[in-house]
Enzyme design. Structure first.
Site, PDB file in Angstrom:
ATOM      1  N   LEU A  39      31.190 -53.944  47.295  1.00 22.94           N
ATOM      2  CA  LEU A  39      31.010 -53.402  45.947  1.00 22.94           C
ATOM      3  C   LEU A  39      31.156 -51.891  46.040  1.00 22.94           C
ATOM      4  O   LEU A  39      30.581 -51.278  46.951  1.00 22.94           O
ATOM      5  CB  LEU A  39      29.612 -53.706  45.392  1.00 22.94           C
ATOM      6  CG  LEU A  39      29.084 -55.142  45.395  1.00 22.94           C
ATOM      7  CD1 LEU A  39      27.723 -55.172  44.687  1.00 22.94           C
ATOM      8  CD2 LEU A  39      30.044 -56.087  44.704  1.00 22.94           C
ATOM      9  N   CYS A  40      31.871 -51.294  45.112  1.00 18.37           N
ATOM     10  CA  CYS A  40      31.957 -49.830  45.087  1.00 18.37           C
ATOM     11  C   CYS A  40      30.542 -49.271  44.889  1.00 18.37           C
ATOM     12  O   CYS A  40      29.856 -49.618  43.919  1.00 18.37           O
ATOM     13  CB  CYS A  40      32.853 -49.368  43.952  1.00 18.37           C
ATOM     14  SG  CYS A  40      32.754 -47.586  43.682  1.00 18.37           S
ATOM     15  N   ILE A  41      30.134 -48.411  45.801  1.00 16.04           N
ATOM     16  CA  ILE A  41      28.734 -47.959  45.778  1.00 16.04           C
ATOM     17  C   ILE A  41      28.426 -47.150  44.511  1.00 16.04           C
ATOM     18  O   ILE A  41      27.360 -47.337  43.904  1.00 16.04           O
ATOM     19  CB  ILE A  41      28.391 -47.179  47.073  1.00 16.04           C
ATOM     20  CG1 ILE A  41      26.904 -46.863  47.131  1.00 16.04           C
ATOM     21  CG2 ILE A  41      29.215 -45.916  47.218  1.00 16.04           C
ATOM     22  CD1 ILE A  41      26.427 -46.390  48.485  1.00 16.04           C
TER      23      ILE A  41
END
Lengths: 114, 130
Positions: free
Chosen positions: B78-80
Site C-alpha cells: 500500500l502506498c504509505i
C-alpha cells in the site's frame, strides 16, 4: 528506459486523484525516470490561472506546475479545443491537435490515468 | 511475462480490486511466477483496513487478497502516504503518530512510491486497475 505518461483526467477539486497522479509523476522524476504529463476533461481546471482555493476547497495544485521544470518534467500536453481559452491557462502547456493527441499515447511504454 | 499490478480504484466505489483479483487468479493459475507484486494507490489502499467488516453475505475482499498473498507469496504493497492519510497505519506508523491502534491488515505492507518505480523497472508490464 521506459517512458511514462501520467494522464490527469479528474478535477483537482473533486477528489485526490489529480494530486496523487502528480505525486506519482514527481516521484518518477525524482528517480530519474522519463515522465510527461497530459491533462484532459475536468483536470483542465488544474491549469487555470489565478486560483485561490480555501482549505475546504482543496490544495492549490496549480502552484506545483511552476516546480515541474526542477524535476525535469518538461512536457505537459493538452488537446487543442475551441472551448479552452489559451490566455487563461498556465503558459507552459503544449497544445496538440486531435491526431497528435491520439498518437501521443502510443509514444509511451506506460500510461497511468488519474 | 511478469506483471506488476497497480490498483487505484476504491474497493467500495469501483470494481478495480475485484477485477484485479480475477486477473491475478487467472495469471497465477497459468504461471505461478507471473506476478511480481501488487501496489495499491489512491482509494485502493482502503483494501488494507483490517477493521472493515463486510456483510457476511458479501465477498470479503481484504481476506481474498490476503489469501492470494499467503498462498502465492505475492507481496501486497500500500502506498504509505495514501494509506496514512486514510487511516491505514501499521504498528510502527501508529507509534510514530502516537496513535492508540494500528489498522493495517496482515499480509499488506506500507511502502513508498519508490517501491512502485522499482517494480516498474523490473517487470515486463504494469497494469492499472482503476
Amino acid at each position: 528506459m521506459k517512458r511514462t505518461l501520467i494522464h490527469l483526467n479528474s478535477s483537482p477539486y473533486d477528489s485526490l486523484a489529480c494530486k496523487e497522479g502528480l505525486d506519482l509523476a514527481l516521484v518518477l522524476a525524482t528517480f530519474e525516470q522519463a515522465v510527461d504529463l497530459c491533462v484532459s476533461g475536468a483536470a483542465l481546471a488544474l491549469l487555470t490561472l489565478e486560483q485561490n482555493p480555501t482549505a475546504e476547497q482543496g490544495k492549490n495544485l496549480h502552484k506545483l506546475l511552476d516546480g515541474l521544470e526542477f524535476y525535469d518534467i518538461e512536457n505537459l500536453f493538452i488537446e487543442a479545443n475551441a472551448a479552452i481559452q489559451p490566455d487563461t491557462l498556465w503558459q507552459s502547456v503544449q497544445s496538440l491537435d486531435s491526431h497528435q493527441w491520439q498518437a501521443m499515447f502510443s509514444h509511451y511504454q506506460q500510461v497511468f490515468r488519474f | 511475462m511478469q506483471y506488476t499490478l497497480l490498483i487505484t480504484g476504491s474497493p467500495y466505489q469501483s470494481k478495480a480490486c475485484h477485477t484485479a483479483l480475477r486477473f491475478i487468479r487467472a495469471a497465477l493459475a497459468k504461471s505461478p511466477n507471473s506476478i511480481k507484486g501488487v501496489f495499491f494507490y489512491e482509494d485502493a489502499v482502503l483494501i488494507g483496513n483490517h477493521l472493515a467488516q463486510p456483510p457476511r453475505d458479501e465477498i470479503n475482499l481484504t481476506q481474498a487478497w490476503q489469501d492470494i498473498a499467503q498462498q502465492h507469496h505475492v507481496p501486497l504493497y500500500l502506498c504509505i502516504a495514501a494509506a496514512v492519510r486514510r487511516g491505514i497505519v501499521s504498528d510502527s506508523e501508529s507509534k510514530r503518530y502516537e496513535l492508540p491502534h494500528h489498522t493495517l491488515a496482515e499480509h499488506f505492507q506500507l511502502e513508498g512510491l519508490g517501491t512502485l518505480v522499482d517494480m516498474m523497472n523490473s517487470t515486463h508490464k504494469i497494469i492499472q486497475f482503476r
